[in-house]
Design a protein around this motif. Structure first.
Motif, short mmCIF file in Angstrom:
data_model
loop_
_atom_site.label_atom_id
_atom_site.label_comp_id
_atom_site.label_asym_id
_atom_site.label_seq_id
_atom_site.Cartn_x
_atom_site.Cartn_y
_atom_site.Cartn_z
N GLY A 11 0.82 -1.21 0.00
CA GLY A 11 0.00 0.00 0.00
C GLY A 11 0.85 1.25 0.00
N PRO A 14 -0.09 7.53 1.97
CA PRO A 14 0.85 8.29 2.80
C PRO A 14 1.47 7.45 3.92
CG PRO A 14 -1.43 9.03 3.16
CD PRO A 14 -1.44 8.12 1.97
N ALA A 35 -1.03 -0.77 -5.77
CA ALA A 35 -1.90 -1.26 -6.84
C ALA A 35 -2.05 -0.26 -7.99
CB ALA A 35 -3.28 -1.57 -6.25
N LEU A 36 -2.08 1.03 -7.67
CA LEU A 36 -2.29 2.04 -8.71
C LEU A 36 -0.97 2.36 -9.43
CD1 LEU A 36 -4.65 4.64 -7.01
CD2 LEU A 36 -5.21 3.08 -8.87
N PRO A 43 -4.97 10.72 -0.62
CA PRO A 43 -4.74 12.16 -0.85
C PRO A 43 -4.52 12.50 -2.33
CG PRO A 43 -3.47 11.42 1.03
CD PRO A 43 -4.07 10.18 0.41
N LEU A 46 -8.04 10.98 -4.37
CA LEU A 46 -9.37 11.49 -4.02
C LEU A 46 -9.42 12.99 -3.75
CD1 LEU A 46 -10.62 8.63 -1.66
CD2 LEU A 46 -10.80 8.79 -4.13
N ILE A 87 -1.13 -7.00 -4.53
CA ILE A 87 -0.82 -8.27 -3.84
C ILE A 87 -2.14 -9.04 -3.71
CG2 ILE A 87 0.01 -9.34 -1.70
CD1 ILE A 87 2.23 -7.93 -3.31
N ALA A 115 -0.46 -1.54 4.68
CA ALA A 115 -0.88 -0.13 4.80
C ALA A 115 -1.88 0.08 3.66
CB ALA A 115 0.32 0.80 4.69
N THR A 116 -2.85 -0.82 3.62
CA THR A 116 -3.71 -0.94 2.44
C THR A 116 -4.96 -0.08 2.50
OG1 THR A 116 -4.51 -2.95 3.52
CG2 THR A 116 -2.94 -3.25 1.75
N GLY A 119 -8.55 -0.64 0.94
CA GLY A 119 -8.47 -1.65 -0.11
C GLY A 119 -7.80 -1.07 -1.34
N ILE A 254 -7.74 -8.99 -0.20
CA ILE A 254 -7.03 -9.20 1.06
C ILE A 254 -7.75 -10.22 1.93
CG2 ILE A 254 -6.26 -8.04 3.18
CD1 ILE A 254 -5.96 -5.51 1.40
N ILE A 284 -1.17 -0.95 9.59
CA ILE A 284 -1.12 0.45 10.05
C ILE A 284 -1.98 1.33 9.15
CG2 ILE A 284 1.18 0.25 11.10
CD1 ILE A 284 2.39 1.46 8.57
N GLY A 285 -2.34 2.50 9.66
CA GLY A 285 -3.16 3.44 8.87
C GLY A 285 -4.62 3.03 8.87
N ASP A 295 -9.42 7.52 11.22
CA ASP A 295 -8.76 7.54 9.90
C ASP A 295 -8.14 8.91 9.67
OD1 ASP A 295 -9.60 4.98 9.53
OD2 ASP A 295 -11.24 5.47 8.17
N ALA A 298 -2.06 11.73 10.31
CA ALA A 298 -1.11 11.89 11.42
C ALA A 298 -1.09 10.64 12.30
CB ALA A 298 -1.48 13.12 12.24
C1 LIG Z 1 -12.09 13.36 0.85
C2 LIG Z 1 -11.15 12.99 1.97
C3 LIG Z 1 -10.52 13.99 2.70
C4 LIG Z 1 -9.65 13.66 3.76
N1 LIG Z 1 -9.05 14.67 4.45
C5 LIG Z 1 -8.17 14.37 5.45
C6 LIG Z 1 -7.49 15.40 6.18
O1 LIG Z 1 -7.71 16.60 5.96
N2 LIG Z 1 -6.63 15.02 7.16
C7 LIG Z 1 -6.36 13.71 7.46
O2 LIG Z 1 -5.54 13.43 8.33
N3 LIG Z 1 -6.99 12.72 6.76
C8 LIG Z 1 -7.89 13.01 5.77
N4 LIG Z 1 -8.52 11.99 5.10
C9 LIG Z 1 -8.22 10.59 5.47
C10 LIG Z 1 -6.83 10.17 4.92
O3 LIG Z 1 -6.80 10.36 3.52
C11 LIG Z 1 -6.56 8.73 5.26
O4 LIG Z 1 -6.56 8.59 6.67
C12 LIG Z 1 -5.20 8.31 4.70
O5 LIG Z 1 -5.18 8.38 3.29
C13 LIG Z 1 -4.86 6.89 5.14
O6 LIG Z 1 -3.64 6.55 4.53
P1 LIG Z 1 -3.25 5.02 4.26
O7 LIG Z 1 -1.88 5.09 3.66
O8 LIG Z 1 -3.52 4.22 5.48
O9 LIG Z 1 -4.33 4.50 3.19
P2 LIG Z 1 -4.68 4.98 1.70
O10 LIG Z 1 -4.41 6.43 1.52
O11 LIG Z 1 -6.07 4.49 1.47
O12 LIG Z 1 -3.66 4.18 0.79
C14 LIG Z 1 -3.76 2.77 0.69
C15 LIG Z 1 -3.09 2.35 -0.60
O13 LIG Z 1 -2.95 0.93 -0.60
C16 LIG Z 1 -3.18 0.45 -1.90
N5 LIG Z 1 -3.55 -0.98 -1.80
C17 LIG Z 1 -4.62 -1.51 -1.16
N6 LIG Z 1 -4.65 -2.85 -1.26
C18 LIG Z 1 -3.56 -3.18 -1.98
C19 LIG Z 1 -3.03 -4.43 -2.44
N7 LIG Z 1 -3.62 -5.60 -2.15
N8 LIG Z 1 -1.89 -4.40 -3.19
C20 LIG Z 1 -1.26 -3.23 -3.48
N9 LIG Z 1 -1.73 -2.02 -3.07
C21 LIG Z 1 -2.86 -2.00 -2.33
C22 LIG Z 1 -4.30 1.33 -2.43
O14 LIG Z 1 -4.33 1.34 -3.86
C23 LIG Z 1 -3.91 2.70 -1.83
O15 LIG Z 1 -3.14 3.48 -2.71
C24 LIG Z 1 -9.40 12.29 4.07
C25 LIG Z 1 -10.02 11.27 3.31
C26 LIG Z 1 -10.90 11.62 2.28
C27 LIG Z 1 -11.54 10.52 1.48
#
Ligand SMILES: Cc1cc2nc3c(=O)[nH]c(=O)nc-3n(C[C@H](O)[C@H](O)[C@H](O)COP(=O)(O)OP(=O)(O)OC[C@H]3O[C@@H](n4cnc5c(N)ncnc54)[C@H](O)[C@@H]3O)c2cc1C
Length: 331
Positions: A11, A14, A35-36, A43, A46, A87, A115-116, A119, A254, A284-285, A295, A298
């Protein structure tokens, strides 16, 4: 022989990006899988232009800039990065994880950090028969650098924030920008719609794309029809067609892993140091779940070093640390 990673992070949002950087800082042999086609997670996919105010030390940073900074930070030390790769299975034997990708390759890892998020992401695709034929060769669902479309004719399809913001971001560079939407009104923020009205973007509503053809000069002919009067049609020529219907995320792949960790309604259950029910597998995340979980970027950033340090203790219990160059000695 397939090389063995100390830590594979699944994943490239961030949280995964920061975890990969931190693992490299601790000199772990680390790979990051996304995946992308682009790293960045929610961030970038979306809300690339929304300002984020709750990341420490950054006084309002856009999703796009946050991701650019994280990429730059990852460039400081060695991280193997695989994008456009999902994956689809994880299994475990003899203390090693085998991760199978949708590209029919495998990775071996001593520990794995999920850190998916919610999904793997996939764009909602244009629902016309020939769309897949043009994908990657004129038709795309993703654009992280509007400047690559300098002097091109660009047609963007969609009516939400991402479509409007992309049209506004592309317009200063492009020769001509069209925005096609099936309704009269856009669902974007009022300020963005106002900006759109004052821009040079040509808005085509209420219209839908009914076909795409390739002209002899390589340009795309995009066929449109009026939503209410199907016999009212028009064609426009474009160098690039970008569809912004949003993304769907699904974590079904997953759930089907051989080493599927325990979960509840909200995500993967974690214990101390964000380890899951499977030893050596961390979450995590946004993907994890525990009482009080939220969610937020930070929060995921804080979890990343904890999981990485615990992962290192799994395969190198004597290493100690983490320390830092200026560690205080308390007497
Ligand atoms: C509109 C909107 C506004 C937001 N504003 C804020 C804000 O102001 N402040 C804040 O703190 N949070 C905000 N958030 C929430 C924040 O974006 C999430 O908490 C953060 O993106 C979580 O990060 P992450 O890395 O855990 O997951 P994600 O950002 O969801 O990244 C997960 C990644 O894993 C990849 N993945 C998943 N499964 C697989 C697999 N099997 N194989 C390979 N890759 C895979 C996905 O393609 C994705 O790119 C907002 C969310 C939205 C929707």
């Amino acid at each position: 022989m397939t090389e063995v990673y100390d830590i594979v992070i699944i994943g490239g949002g961030p949280v995964g990006m920061f975890a990969a950087f931190y693992a490299s800082l601790r000199d772990a042999k680390v790979a990051l899988i996304e995946a992308l086609p682009e790293l960045g997670g929610q961030p970038l996919a979306l809300y690339p232009d929304k300002k984020i105010y709750d990341v420490p030390g950054l006084l309002g940073v856009t999703g796009r800039d946050l991701v650019t900074n994280l990429k730059e930070q990852m460039g400081l030390f060695k991280v193997d990065i695989l994008t456009d790769t999902t994956i689809i299975n994880a299994s475990r034997a003899n203390d090693l994880f085998t991760l199978t990708t949708d590209k029919a390759t495998i990775l071996l890892a001593k520990t794995v950090i999920m850190a998916t998020g919610k999904g793997s992401f996939e764009p909602r695709r244009l629902q016309i028969e020939e769309a897949s034929k043009f994908e990657g060769v004129g038709l795309s669902y993703f654009l992280s650098q509007p400047e690559v479309l300098a002097h091109k004719i660009v047609a963007i399809v969609g009516g939400g924030d991402s479509a409007v913001e992309l049209a506004l971001a592309v317009e200063p560079y492009a020769k001509k920008t069209y925005l096609i939407h099936r309704r009269e009104r856009f669902r974007a923020l009022e300020q963005s719609v106002k900006q759109l009205e004052n821009s040079q973007v040509e808005v085509l509503t209420p219209k839908k794309v009914t076909g795409i053809e390739r002209r002899a000069n390589g340009q795309l002919q995009v066929n449109l029809s009026h939503i209410k009067e199907a016999n009212v049609t028009e064609n426009l020529l474009a160098d690039q067609l970008i569809v912004q219907y949003g993304f769907i995320s699904q974590d079904q792949v997953i759930r089907e892993w051989d080493v599927a960790p325990e979960r509840d309604l909200y995500g993967v259950l974690v214990r101390e140091n964000f380890v899951t029910s499977q030893p050596g597998l961390f979450a995590i995340g946004d993907v994890n779940s525990y009482p009080g979980q939220a969610d937020l970027i930070a929060i995921g950033f804080g979890q990343a070093p904890e999981a990485v340090n615990a992962a290192i203790r799994c395969f190198d219990p004597d290493r100690g640390g983490p320390g830092h160059s200026s560690s205080l000695i308390i007497e």
